[in-house]
Design a protein around this motif. Structure first.
Motif, mmCIF file in Angstrom:
data_model
loop_
_atom_site.group_PDB
_atom_site.id
_atom_site.type_symbol
_atom_site.label_atom_id
_atom_site.label_comp_id
_atom_site.label_asym_id
_atom_site.label_seq_id
_atom_site.Cartn_x
_atom_site.Cartn_y
_atom_site.Cartn_z
ATOM 1 N N SER A 1 0.832 -1.213 0.000
ATOM 2 C CA SER A 1 0.000 0.000 0.000
ATOM 3 C C SER A 1 0.863 1.259 0.000
ATOM 4 N N ARG B 1 2.123 1.678 -3.563
ATOM 5 C CA ARG B 1 1.019 2.120 -4.417
ATOM 6 C C ARG B 1 0.716 3.596 -4.166
ATOM 7 N N ARG B 2 0.671 4.009 -2.907
ATOM 8 C CA ARG B 2 0.376 5.391 -2.549
ATOM 9 C C ARG B 2 1.451 6.340 -3.102
ATOM 10 N N GLU B 3 2.733 5.949 -2.972
ATOM 11 C CA GLU B 3 3.830 6.788 -3.479
ATOM 12 C C GLU B 3 3.814 6.857 -5.003
ATOM 13 N N ALA B 4 3.478 5.763 -5.660
ATOM 14 C CA ALA B 4 3.411 5.767 -7.124
ATOM 15 C C ALA B 4 2.304 6.692 -7.597
ATOM 16 N N VAL B 5 1.146 6.651 -6.950
ATOM 17 C CA VAL B 5 0.035 7.536 -7.325
ATOM 18 C C VAL B 5 0.414 8.990 -7.083
ATOM 19 N N ARG B 6 1.069 9.266 -5.946
ATOM 20 C CA ARG B 6 1.482 10.636 -5.654
ATOM 21 C C ARG B 6 2.501 11.131 -6.685
ATOM 22 N N SER B 7 3.459 10.286 -7.053
ATOM 23 C CA SER B 7 4.461 10.677 -8.057
ATOM 24 C C SER B 7 3.805 10.915 -9.411
ATOM 25 N N PHE B 8 2.874 10.054 -9.785
ATOM 26 C CA PHE B 8 2.194 10.215 -11.070
ATOM 27 C C PHE B 8 1.403 11.527 -11.100
ATOM 28 N N LYS B 9 0.705 11.848 -10.018
ATOM 29 C CA LYS B 9 -0.055 13.100 -9.961
ATOM 30 C C LYS B 9 0.869 14.305 -10.086
ATOM 31 N N GLU B 10 2.034 14.237 -9.452
ATOM 32 C CA GLU B 10 2.992 15.351 -9.528
ATOM 33 C C GLU B 10 3.523 15.523 -10.951
#
Length: 124
Positions: A7, A10-19
């Motif tokens: 988790s 997954r959370r860090e990947a989503v945050r990086s993608f949003k940035e």
């Protein structure tokens, strides 16, 4: 434990993608910026080819080594095929010639391998 790590990843990947999405300009913004530069006479395009020469040199060396290897393999295989073929009675010098070609190819192969290995260890 694995669920927590999963988790977090997954959370860090989503945050990086949003940035990344936030920082990338839209097609409209990029096009307008390029048009503004063009109209002001300051459209610049930077192409960095500094490492291109090094990369081409590596490719050329690789092809050269491949060509040498193919020639040496051809010499070894060719002399072996001739050596095992039936010897005609009129050409009694064929076995000696094939052994000389084989010895020459093996000598060149040995020198080539030593050269490659010394170059390999010098880079390390």
């Amino acid at each position: 434990n694995w669920d927590n790590a999963s988790s977090t990843i997954r959370r860090e990947a989503v945050r990086s993608f949003k940035e990344v999405v936030r920082r990338v300009p839209t097609l409209h913004e990029a096009t307008m910026k390029w048009l503004d530069q063009y109209q002001s006479g300051r459209l610049t395009l930077v192409v960095d080819t500094q490492d291109l020469g090094k990369q081409l040199g590596k490719v050329q060396r690789g092809f050269r080594q491949l060509a040498i290897a193919l020639i040496l393999v051809g010499m070894v295989v060719g002399s072996a095929v001739i050596a095992i073929s039936p010897n005609p009675t009129t050409w009694t010098w064929i076995p000696e010639l094939t052994m000389a070609i084989f010895a020459f190819a093996m000598l060149l192969s040995g020198i080539w391998v030593i050269g490659l290995m010394t170059g390999y260890f010098k880079r390390e």
